[in-house]
Write a protein that holds these residues in place. Structure first.
Motif, short mmCIF file in Angstrom:
data_model
loop_
_atom_site.label_atom_id
_atom_site.label_comp_id
_atom_site.label_asym_id
_atom_site.label_seq_id
_atom_site.Cartn_x
_atom_site.Cartn_y
_atom_site.Cartn_z
N PRO A 189 1.38 -1.49 -0.08
CA PRO A 189 -0.31 0.02 0.36
C PRO A 189 0.97 1.33 -0.11
CG PRO A 189 -0.90 -1.24 1.26
CD PRO A 189 0.36 -2.01 1.56
N ASP A 190 1.76 1.64 0.51
CA ASP A 190 2.91 2.13 1.03
C ASP A 190 3.83 2.29 -0.69
OD1 ASP A 190 4.16 1.22 4.30
OD2 ASP A 190 4.53 0.69 1.65
N GLY A 191 3.57 1.91 -1.59
CA GLY A 191 4.30 1.10 -2.63
C GLY A 191 6.00 1.27 -2.51
N GLU A 192 5.86 0.23 -1.62
CA GLU A 192 7.18 -0.05 -1.64
C GLU A 192 7.32 -1.87 -2.48
OE1 GLU A 192 9.11 2.89 -0.20
OE2 GLU A 192 9.77 1.04 -0.27
N LEU A 193 8.09 -2.91 -1.94
CA LEU A 193 8.15 -4.38 -2.77
C LEU A 193 7.65 -5.27 -1.30
CD1 LEU A 193 11.65 -3.72 -4.91
CD2 LEU A 193 9.18 -3.89 -5.93
N PHE A 194 7.13 -6.15 -1.71
CA PHE A 194 6.80 -6.83 -1.04
C PHE A 194 8.38 -7.73 -0.93
CE2 PHE A 194 2.39 -7.39 -0.07
CZ PHE A 194 1.64 -6.36 -1.11
N THR A 195 8.44 -7.95 0.84
CA THR A 195 9.51 -8.53 1.31
C THR A 195 9.52 -9.84 1.89
OG1 THR A 195 9.62 -7.63 3.06
CG2 THR A 195 11.03 -6.38 0.97
N GLN A 196 8.18 -10.13 1.99
CA GLN A 196 8.32 -11.19 3.00
C GLN A 196 6.57 -12.14 2.59
OE1 GLN A 196 9.90 -12.98 5.83
NE2 GLN A 196 11.58 -11.07 6.07
N LEU A 229 13.97 -11.35 -2.97
CA LEU A 229 12.95 -11.94 -2.90
C LEU A 229 12.49 -12.25 -2.09
CD1 LEU A 229 12.83 -13.36 -5.74
CD2 LEU A 229 14.08 -15.30 -4.92
N LEU A 230 11.66 -12.72 -1.88
CA LEU A 230 10.54 -12.40 -0.79
C LEU A 230 10.94 -13.97 0.33
CD1 LEU A 230 7.36 -12.63 -3.05
CD2 LEU A 230 7.69 -10.80 -1.47
N LYS A 231 11.02 -13.83 1.41
CA LYS A 231 11.83 -14.87 2.30
C LYS A 231 10.00 -15.22 2.56
CE LYS A 231 14.25 -12.86 5.46
NZ LYS A 231 13.95 -11.06 5.29
N TYR A 232 10.27 -16.71 2.59
CA TYR A 232 9.66 -17.22 3.62
C TYR A 232 9.49 -17.69 5.05
CZ TYR A 232 5.59 -20.59 2.51
OH TYR A 232 4.47 -21.71 2.57
N ALA A 233 9.07 -16.66 5.83
CA ALA A 233 8.79 -16.68 6.85
C ALA A 233 8.08 -17.93 7.12
CB ALA A 233 8.60 -15.13 7.46
N ASN A 234 9.14 -18.62 8.38
CA ASN A 234 8.80 -19.86 8.71
C ASN A 234 7.32 -20.18 9.03
OD1 ASN A 234 7.63 -22.28 10.01
ND2 ASN A 234 9.61 -22.66 10.43
N PRO A 235 6.10 -20.66 8.77
CA PRO A 235 4.73 -20.02 8.76
C PRO A 235 4.16 -21.10 10.47
CG PRO A 235 4.83 -21.29 7.42
CD PRO A 235 6.26 -20.86 7.61
N GLU A 236 5.49 -21.59 10.76
CA GLU A 236 5.39 -22.66 11.12
C GLU A 236 4.19 -22.44 12.89
OE1 GLU A 236 7.17 -25.91 11.69
OE2 GLU A 236 5.85 -26.62 13.84
N TYR A 237 4.94 -21.39 13.46
CA TYR A 237 4.33 -20.97 14.57
C TYR A 237 2.36 -20.20 13.97
CZ TYR A 237 8.54 -21.04 16.61
OH TYR A 237 9.83 -21.67 16.85
N VAL A 238 2.66 -19.10 13.15
CA VAL A 238 1.25 -19.07 12.56
C VAL A 238 0.32 -19.99 11.93
CG1 VAL A 238 -0.21 -17.87 10.75
CG2 VAL A 238 2.21 -17.00 11.44
N LEU A 239 0.78 -21.14 11.80
CA LEU A 239 0.08 -22.39 11.11
C LEU A 239 -0.95 -22.79 12.33
CD1 LEU A 239 2.57 -24.88 9.15
CD2 LEU A 239 0.52 -22.68 8.30
N PHE A 240 -0.19 -23.79 13.32
CA PHE A 240 -0.44 -23.80 14.41
C PHE A 240 -1.52 -23.17 15.40
CE2 PHE A 240 0.12 -27.71 13.09
CZ PHE A 240 1.77 -27.20 12.42
N TYR A 241 -2.21 -22.32 15.73
CA TYR A 241 -2.36 -20.52 16.28
C TYR A 241 -1.29 -21.22 18.18
CZ TYR A 241 -5.22 -23.95 17.98
OH TYR A 241 -6.58 -24.94 18.61
N TYR A 242 -0.26 -21.15 17.60
CA TYR A 242 -0.01 -21.16 19.27
C TYR A 242 0.04 -19.36 18.73
CZ TYR A 242 1.77 -26.09 18.03
OH TYR A 242 1.29 -27.16 18.13
N PRO A 243 -1.25 -19.14 20.45
CA PRO A 243 -0.71 -17.66 20.51
C PRO A 243 0.92 -16.86 20.99
CG PRO A 243 -2.50 -18.84 21.86
CD PRO A 243 -1.84 -19.80 21.60
N ALA A 244 1.56 -17.66 21.58
CA ALA A 244 3.22 -17.21 22.06
C ALA A 244 3.62 -17.43 20.26
CB ALA A 244 3.61 -17.62 23.03
N ALA A 258 4.38 -4.55 7.01
CA ALA A 258 4.30 -3.38 6.18
C ALA A 258 4.08 -3.96 4.88
CB ALA A 258 4.43 -1.98 6.32
N SER A 259 5.70 -4.85 4.62
CA SER A 259 5.68 -4.82 3.36
C SER A 259 6.00 -7.23 3.18
CB SER A 259 6.91 -4.88 2.65
OG SER A 259 8.46 -5.50 3.46
#
Ligand SMILES: O=P(O)(O)OC[C@H]1O[C@H](O)[C@H](O)[C@@H](O)[C@@H]1O
Length: 633
Positions: A189-196, A229-244, A258-259
């Protein structure tokens, strides 16, 4: 679903070499030039079973019964150990796919010629089943669905023109979108490149993308690419909705939120963990003053809850999932292709590798069919009832997640209570492993000398390093030589103690070889399922768990209501666990009620007036505040 063509209509006329999806998938390329030793049919029934020492094959008692109408396996008295006989067996059974540079060694699985002959009719039926499946049969009868993941890498196989069109359009849309994001045509939205990339999904909506990212994502963005290039943030934590875990992941992203392109993947569009992960990430966006919709992408079935949410909220893009592609076989759909393309992985090469492997697996000659050879080994080693586990040992860091990927593909496909005729068979094949030689320092001790309840699968990658990057850490020996030695040494040490193994060998880890490995195991699972007469394409057991989880949350709501009512009294009335159960009209759920209260107390959502969680009967609890609105809800 917004018309996929809209994603393509603005696609820039990119210079082909810039495009993410470099090569075009041309069916003619699917012709395979198999070159393997012309095998002399085994005329002599070489007895591979030598009574060197009488060790009865230790099949756990509760699994000693094999499925009655399936060939019983002769008791194994010990494996062939004569080096010359083993060499002959190795050469006779070695499978090589020249074009893919893939080898399959099944010589260290002790199946006999008689067994192979006995199984031949079953394999011919399995080949017929797979042929019908690819033609569009209802191969998933329990859900009344076709099974079409093989069409994803060769859309000309699709049984209806509309399906071919959908597959081709989805692939083009993935390529166009990824091209536009990486080239900067689509910006934040702020005109930058996506990075993640932040991927939110679970099960088949995550394990394939994670495996491929770990296996193929470039270490550093290639310099010629104009943006990081887009780094692939390890989605492990987001996947299993472990709050922490979610908090940790968001904290790690920091200002790069933001990107960050958030890809929410859910075939059903309603999986609780994924929905919760999405809500958590959207909350983080709100708190950062960011507009999630402008950075959100949905990959889901048309008109699912997720699809409608993304459409109504105007997310950046939506991509389709098809009901005839299961989660655990969706890596070659937008589920796997979009994240991979965004990381600069050549997805057309991955598709091509799978397509070439598929073609190799269409032969009805067992010995020339790698997937069938795997299924033969699985059946022999685990007696067709899962009596032994499959330990997967890739000797390559980048293949670390392959066993985790295979766990779902194999166990969710084969772990079934009933067979296709309604018999209770409790089928399955357990899978575990991480990577060699790490696992050698963890549990190979048990494998070598302990309970004999497994067979091993080694994944060998011949190329240790890119050309010119290797060095000798001692005269004539490289680090890769050590790894090679560890693999071969472990294979020999296990076999010397009658532990069987399979070895799958590829030249190097590339999109094409990873695609081929995925295709190999998808097909092996399908063939094996036919051998043991089960539906590999549904997952009724998972629904049971989901339903039970829903019941726990419903009970928790009742507990909260009861505690709220008692906490709104003057003075507050702390309740015992028994009183709470009684007022919930659920005395039979008293243990779950205690657990719910203990969890709430640990999160300061219920206060302990008396006693402690260690002695449940001493507990008296109440809520910190009275919610009047809830009183009359
Ligand atoms: O992609 P979704 O619909 O969110 O499902 C995610 C996962 O949910 C369940 O666990 C199914 O058994 C899996 O096969 C599926 O991959």
């Amino acid at each position: 679903m917004a018309s996929l063509s809209s994603l393509c209509s603005s696609s820039p006329s990119l210079n082909p070499k810039q495009s993410i999806c470099k090569t075009t998938l041309n069916p003619s390329r699917l012709k395979t030039s198999l070159a393997y030793p012309a095998r002399t049919l085994l005329t002599t029934t070489r007895t591979l079973l030598t009574p060197t020492r009488s060790i009865a094959r230790d099949i756990p008692a509760d699994l000693s019964k094999t499925n009655d109408n399936l060939p019983n396996k002769p008791k194994q008295l010990g494996l062939e150990k004569d080096p010359n006989s083993l060499w002959n067996r190795y050469v006779d059974w070695l499978y090589q796919h020249k074009e893919l540079g893939l080898y399959l060694d099944v010589s260290r699985i002790g199946f006999t010629d008689e067994f192979v002959s006995e199984m031949e009719p079953r394999f011919q039926k399995a080949f017929k089943d797979m042929e019908e499946l690819e033609k569009g049969s209802i191969a998933n009868p329990d859900e009344g669905r076709m099974v079409g993941h093989y069409w994803l890498r060769n859309s000309s196989l699709a049984p209806k023109p509309i399906l071919k069109t959908q597959i081709d359009k989805a692939l083009d849309a993935v390529c166009d979108f990824a091209d536009q994001v990486v080239s900067g045509k689509i910006k934040t939205p702020d005109g930058e490149l996506f990075t993640q990339i932040l991927s939110v999904g679970i099960g088949g909506s995550a394990l394939g993308p994670q495996f491929v990212a770990e296996a193929l994502a470039p270490d550093n963005p290639p310099l010629k690419v104009s943006n990081k290039l887009l780094k692939y943030a390890n989605p492990e934590y987001v996947l299993f909705y472990y709050p922490a875990g979610i908090d940790h992941q968001i904290a790690q992203l920091g200002p790069e939120l933001a990107s960050t392109l958030v890809i929410v993947i859910s075939k059903s569009g309603g999986t609780p963990e994924t929905r919760n992960g999405l809500l958590e990430v959207q909350k983080a966006f709100r708190e950062a003053g960011l507009d999630f919709a402008k950075q959100g992408v949905a990959i889901t079935q048309e008109n699912s809850l997720l699809d409608n949410t993304a459409r109504i909220e105007g997310w950046l893009a939506r991509f389709p999932m098809f009901d005839w592609v299961g989660g655990r076989t969706s890596e070659m759909s937008a589920v796997g292709l979009l994240p991979a393309a965004l990381q600069g992985i050549d997805i057309r090469e991955m598709l091509a590798g799978a397509a070439v492997m598929d073609e190799a697996n269409r032969t009805t000659v067992l010995r020339n069919n790698p997937a069938a050879l795997l299924a033969l080994c699985w059946y022999w080693a685990s007696d067709g009832v899962g009596s032994k586990d499959m330990v997967v040992l890739p000797y390559k860091d980048s293949l670390l997640l392959f066993s985790r990927y295979l766990q779902q593909l194999v166990m969710e496909s084969l772990g079934k209570e009933l067979d296709l005729d309604g018999n209770r068979v409790n089928q399955g094949l357990a899978v575990y492993g991480n990577k060699g030689s790490t696992d050698q320092h963890a549990y190979i001790q048990q494998l070598r000398e302990g309970v004999h309840n497994f067979f091993a699968t080694f994944i060998e990658v011949l190329r240790d390093r890119p050309p010119g990057h290797d060095w000798e850490l001692e005269p004539g020996v490289t680090c890769g030589d050590y790894l090679f030695g560890m693999l071969q040494g472990t294979r020999s040490a296990l076999y010397a103690n009658d532990r069987e193994s399979i070895t799958v060998t590829v030249q190097e880890v590339t999109p094409r070889s990873v695609g081929a490995l995925i295709g190999l195991y998808e097909r092996a699972v399908g063939i094996y399922a036919s051998l043991v007469n089960i539906n590999a394409y549904h997952q009724p057991g998972v629904e049971a768990g989901k339903k039970a989880a829903g019941e726990v949350l419903a009970l928790q709501k009742r507990v909260l209501a009861v505690l709220n009512e008692a906490s709104c009294k003057e003075p507050v009335e702390p309740l015992t666990i028994e009183e709470v159960a009684d007022r919930c009209h659920a005395p039979e759920d008293i243990e779950m009620i205690y657990k719910i209260i203990a969890h709430m107390a640990a999160n300061d959502r219920a206060l302990i007036a008396e006693g402690s969680c260690g002695s449940p009967r001493s507990l008296k609890v109440f809520l910190g505040e009275c919610n009047v609105d809830e009183l009359y809800a």
